[in-house]
Design a protein around this motif. Structure first.
Motif, PDB file in Angstrom:
ATOM      1  N   GLY A   1       0.801  -1.217   0.000  1.00  0.00           N
ATOM      2  CA  GLY A   1       0.000   0.000   0.000  1.00  0.00           C
ATOM      3  C   GLY A   1       0.833   1.265   0.000  1.00  0.00           C
ATOM      4  O   GLY A   1       0.501   2.246  -0.670  1.00  0.00           O
ATOM      5  N   PHE A   2       1.948   1.244   0.747  1.00  0.00           N
ATOM      6  CA  PHE A   2       2.817   2.421   0.799  1.00  0.00           C
ATOM      7  C   PHE A   2       3.613   2.612  -0.496  1.00  0.00           C
ATOM      8  O   PHE A   2       4.147   3.696  -0.739  1.00  0.00           O
ATOM      9  N   ASN A   3       3.693   1.554  -1.296  1.00  0.00           N
ATOM     10  CA  ASN A   3       4.406   1.636  -2.579  1.00  0.00           C
ATOM     11  C   ASN A   3       3.451   1.440  -3.749  1.00  0.00           C
ATOM     12  O   ASN A   3       3.866   0.990  -4.819  1.00  0.00           O
ATOM     13  N   ILE A   4       2.184   1.796  -3.543  1.00  0.00           N
ATOM     14  CA  ILE A   4       1.150   1.491  -4.520  1.00  0.00           C
ATOM     15  C   ILE A   4       1.378   2.209  -5.843  1.00  0.00           C
ATOM     16  O   ILE A   4       1.074   1.662  -6.916  1.00  0.00           O
ATOM     17  N   ASN A   5       1.898   3.429  -5.807  1.00  0.00           N
ATOM     18  CA  ASN A   5       2.118   4.162  -7.064  1.00  0.00           C
ATOM     19  C   ASN A   5       3.122   3.449  -7.962  1.00  0.00           C
ATOM     20  O   ASN A   5       2.881   3.269  -9.165  1.00  0.00           O
ATOM     21  N   TRP A   6       4.246   3.034  -7.404  1.00  0.00           N
ATOM     22  CA  TRP A   6       5.266   2.330  -8.184  1.00  0.00           C
ATOM     23  C   TRP A   6       4.738   0.986  -8.666  1.00  0.00           C
ATOM     24  O   TRP A   6       4.972   0.581  -9.808  1.00  0.00           O
ATOM     25  N   ILE A   7       4.032   0.267  -7.784  1.00  0.00           N
ATOM     26  CA  ILE A   7       3.508  -1.054  -8.133  1.00  0.00           C
ATOM     27  C   ILE A   7       2.474  -0.945  -9.249  1.00  0.00           C
ATOM     28  O   ILE A   7       2.473  -1.756 -10.190  1.00  0.00           O
ATOM     29  N   MET A   8       1.596   0.053  -9.176  1.00  0.00           N
ATOM     30  CA  MET A   8       0.578   0.214 -10.217  1.00  0.00           C
ATOM     31  C   MET A   8       1.225   0.567 -11.554  1.00  0.00           C
ATOM     32  O   MET A   8       0.837   0.033 -12.597  1.00  0.00           O
ATOM     33  N   ASP A   9       2.217   1.447 -11.519  1.00  0.00           N
ATOM     34  CA  ASP A   9       2.839   1.913 -12.768  1.00  0.00           C
ATOM     35  C   ASP A   9       3.717   0.846 -13.409  1.00  0.00           C
ATOM     36  O   ASP A   9       3.697   0.683 -14.637  1.00  0.00           O
ATOM     37  N   HIS A  10       4.487   0.098 -12.600  1.00  0.00           N
ATOM     38  CA  HIS A  10       5.486  -0.802 -13.159  1.00  0.00           C
ATOM     39  C   HIS A  10       5.063  -2.272 -13.182  1.00  0.00           C
ATOM     40  O   HIS A  10       5.562  -3.029 -14.021  1.00  0.00           O
ATOM     41  N   ILE A  11       4.195  -2.687 -12.287  1.00  0.00           N
ATOM     42  CA  ILE A  11       3.786  -4.094 -12.225  1.00  0.00           C
ATOM     43  C   ILE A  11       2.350  -4.269 -12.699  1.00  0.00           C
ATOM     44  O   ILE A  11       2.076  -5.069 -13.612  1.00  0.00           O
ATOM     45  N   PHE A  12       1.440  -3.530 -12.113  1.00  0.00           N
ATOM     46  CA  PHE A  12       0.014  -3.707 -12.407  1.00  0.00           C
ATOM     47  C   PHE A  12      -0.296  -3.388 -13.861  1.00  0.00           C
ATOM     48  O   PHE A  12      -0.963  -4.173 -14.563  1.00  0.00           O
ATOM     49  N   PHE A  13       0.189  -2.252 -14.350  1.00  0.00           N
ATOM     50  CA  PHE A  13      -0.058  -1.855 -15.738  1.00  0.00           C
ATOM     51  C   PHE A  13       1.110  -2.220 -16.665  1.00  0.00           C
ATOM     52  O   PHE A  13       1.126  -1.799 -17.821  1.00  0.00           O
ATOM     53  N   GLY A  14       2.062  -3.004 -16.166  1.00  0.00           N
ATOM     54  CA  GLY A  14       3.185  -3.417 -16.992  1.00  0.00           C
ATOM     55  C   GLY A  14       2.783  -4.130 -18.274  1.00  0.00           C
ATOM     56  O   GLY A  14       3.319  -3.840 -19.348  1.00  0.00           O
ATOM     57  N   PRO A  15       1.820  -5.074 -18.221  1.00  0.00           N
ATOM     58  CA  PRO A  15       1.421  -5.802 -19.446  1.00  0.00           C
ATOM     59  C   PRO A  15       0.697  -4.943 -20.477  1.00  0.00           C
ATOM     60  O   PRO A  15       0.322  -5.465 -21.530  1.00  0.00           O
ATOM     61  N   THR A  16       0.485  -3.661 -20.206  1.00  0.00           N
ATOM     62  CA  THR A  16      -0.185  -2.790 -21.180  1.00  0.00           C
ATOM     63  C   THR A  16       0.806  -1.990 -22.016  1.00  0.00           C
ATOM     64  O   THR A  16       0.387  -1.195 -22.860  1.00  0.00           O
ATOM     65  N   ARG A  17       2.134  -2.207 -21.799  1.00  0.00           N
ATOM     66  CA  ARG A  17       3.143  -1.419 -22.497  1.00  0.00           C
ATOM     67  C   ARG A  17       4.000  -2.306 -23.401  1.00  0.00           C
ATOM     68  O   ARG A  17       4.178  -3.503 -23.129  1.00  0.00           O
ATOM     69  N   ASN A  18       4.533  -1.709 -24.428  1.00  0.00           N
ATOM     70  CA  ASN A  18       5.330  -2.451 -25.406  1.00  0.00           C
ATOM     71  C   ASN A  18       6.660  -2.945 -24.845  1.00  0.00           C
ATOM     72  O   ASN A  18       7.251  -3.879 -25.391  1.00  0.00           O
ATOM     73  N   ASP A  19       7.151  -2.312 -23.773  1.00  0.00           N
ATOM     74  CA  ASP A  19       8.436  -2.729 -23.213  1.00  0.00           C
ATOM     75  C   ASP A  19       8.289  -3.847 -22.184  1.00  0.00           C
ATOM     76  O   ASP A  19       9.248  -4.173 -21.475  1.00  0.00           O
ATOM     77  N   PHE A  20       7.101  -4.447 -22.098  1.00  0.00           N
ATOM     78  CA  PHE A  20       6.917  -5.572 -21.178  1.00  0.00           C
ATOM     79  C   PHE A  20       7.783  -6.736 -21.661  1.00  0.00           C
ATOM     80  O   PHE A  20       7.866  -6.994 -22.871  1.00  0.00           O
ATOM     81  N   PRO A  21       8.454  -7.454 -20.758  1.00  0.00           N
ATOM     82  CA  PRO A  21       9.393  -8.516 -21.166  1.00  0.00           C
ATOM     83  C   PRO A  21       8.796  -9.548 -22.121  1.00  0.00           C
ATOM     84  O   PRO A  21       9.481  -9.995 -23.049  1.00  0.00           O
ATOM     85  N   THR A  22       7.548  -9.925 -21.919  1.00  0.00           N
ATOM     86  CA  THR A  22       6.930 -10.918 -22.801  1.00  0.00           C
ATOM     87  C   THR A  22       6.826 -10.401 -24.222  1.00  0.00           C
ATOM     88  O   THR A  22       7.155 -11.112 -25.190  1.00  0.00           O
ATOM     89  N   PHE A  23       6.381  -9.147 -24.369  1.00  0.00           N
ATOM     90  CA  PHE A  23       6.265  -8.559 -25.711  1.00  0.00           C
ATOM     91  C   PHE A  23       7.632  -8.402 -26.366  1.00  0.00           C
ATOM     92  O   PHE A  23       7.785  -8.635 -27.566  1.00  0.00           O
ATOM     93  N   GLU A  24       8.621  -7.990 -25.580  1.00  0.00           N
ATOM     94  CA  GLU A  24       9.965  -7.822 -26.141  1.00  0.00           C
ATOM     95  C   GLU A  24      10.535  -9.153 -26.620  1.00  0.00           C
ATOM     96  O   GLU A  24      11.195  -9.224 -27.667  1.00  0.00           O
ATOM     97  N   MET A  25      10.278 -10.226 -25.867  1.00  0.00           N
ATOM     98  CA  MET A  25      10.780 -11.534 -26.268  1.00  0.00           C
ATOM     99  C   MET A  25      10.081 -12.022 -27.545  1.00  0.00           C
ATOM    100  O   MET A  25      10.727 -12.530 -28.461  1.00  0.00           O
ATOM    101  N   VAL A  26       8.748 -11.853 -27.590  1.00  0.00           N
ATOM    102  CA  VAL A  26       8.000 -12.271 -28.775  1.00  0.00           C
ATOM    103  C   VAL A  26       8.451 -11.480 -30.001  1.00  0.00           C
ATOM    104  O   VAL A  26       8.660 -12.046 -31.088  1.00  0.00           O
ATOM    105  N   ASN A  27       8.614 -10.182 -29.843  1.00  0.00           N
ATOM    106  CA  ASN A  27       9.042  -9.348 -30.964  1.00  0.00           C
ATOM    107  C   ASN A  27      10.483  -9.650 -31.389  1.00  0.00           C
ATOM    108  O   ASN A  27      10.833  -9.508 -32.565  1.00  0.00           O
ATOM    109  N   HIS A  28      11.294 -10.072 -30.435  1.00  0.00           N
ATOM    110  CA  HIS A  28      12.674 -10.431 -30.778  1.00  0.00           C
ATOM    111  C   HIS A  28      12.696 -11.615 -31.740  1.00  0.00           C
ATOM    112  O   HIS A  28      13.387 -11.589 -32.778  1.00  0.00           O
ATOM    113  N   PHE A  29      11.935 -12.659 -31.405  1.00  0.00           N
ATOM    114  CA  PHE A  29      11.877 -13.828 -32.284  1.00  0.00           C
ATOM    115  C   PHE A  29      11.101 -13.522 -33.566  1.00  0.00           C
ATOM    116  O   PHE A  29      11.388 -14.096 -34.622  1.00  0.00           O
TER     117      PHE A  29
END
Length: 275
Positions: A35-63
């Protein structure tokens, strides 16, 4: 061990209450930290799969670049999210903090469970139970990571790129995304505990490896249904969820066969050939 066996019913209840209280405290502490780190968690973890730099997307695009010469996944730069209710952001913060606290504290919760049951076990049983207890939290965490890195990104990708008209301007609801996130991530964590259930059912004589092999086709249908429940309606997300579950079922068959052999050997009536 004798003290554990001679303990009264209310003594066991009191002992269990202590373990439950410590487990709840661990969840609360982890939830407060989140809760005390909710801003960082929401920006980097919670909404992480909505950005192109997410590790899964980068790996798929690499191949994809290696095989096709271009990216296969390209999400819009913005992921507009709206909070349509007055306390919606607060409710989401509480949900993320509590469920995140459960995930973070889960290994400790499992350890507290083992501390409660271990005094009643024989030394050999206690040695075997350590392996089972560690398997519980490892499988749960593996399921959580599988849901977060393997299934959720493709579910988000389908929801973002699917359009029925260029006139429609996407504006996503915060509660809907939160429900999807928790449904996929925690759902996979719980489902990955399936081998543990198979172990106990085999140990008490309910399941056999022959039964699991015979009804494999029925299990595949059930797995597809479960995958459809914990994922959105798109086929890709469902298949991405079904694949690890199918592998998990095959692993459960092997574990069932191993456990069944040990149980039969301990009982002194192991068949000559067990298929």
């Amino acid at each position: 061990m004798s003290d554990a066996k001679d303990m009264s019913f209310f003594g066991h209840i009191g002992e269990l209450r202590g373990h439950l209280i410590r487990s709840i405290i661990a969840i609360i502490v982890a939830a407060i930290i989140i809760g005390f780190n909710i801003n960082w968690i929401m920006d980097h973890i919670f909404f992480g799969p909505t950005r192109n730099d997410f590790p899964t997307f980068e790996m798929v695009n690499h191949f994809s670049k290696m095989l096709l010469g271009e990216d296969s996944i390209h999400l819009p730069k913005d992921f507009p999210v709206r909070a349509s209710k007055l306390y919606q952001q607060f409710n989401v913060m509480m949900a993320v903090s509590i469920f995140g606290g459960i995930v973070v504290a889960f290994p400790y919760i499992v350890w507290e469970l083992w501390r409660f049951i271990s005094p009643a076990l024989h030394p050999k049983e206690r040695k075997n139970s350590i392996f089972i207890i560690n398997s519980v939290w490892i499988l749960f965490m593996t399921g959580v990571l599988c849901g977060y890195f393997l299934i959720l990104p493709f579910a988000v990708n389908f929801g973002v790129i699917f359009k029925i008209s260029d006139i429609i301007i996407p504006l996503y609801d915060l509660s809907d995304y939160t429900t999807l996130f928790l449904q996929v991530v925690l759902g996979m964590g719980v489902i990955f505990l399936f081998p543990v259930l198979i172990y106990f059912l085999t140990t008490i004589g309910i399941l056999t490896p022959m039964f699991m092999r015979t009804y494999r086709r029925h299990a595949i249908v059930l797995i597809m249904v479960v995958a459809a429940i914990i994922t959105p309606a798109d086929v890709l997300s469902m298949m991405m969820a079904a694949l690890p579950l199918l592998l998990l079922y095959e692993f459960s068959i092997l574990m069932c066969a191993y456990t069944y052999k040990k149980v039969q050997k301990a009982a002194g009536n192991l068949p000559a050939v067990q298929k």
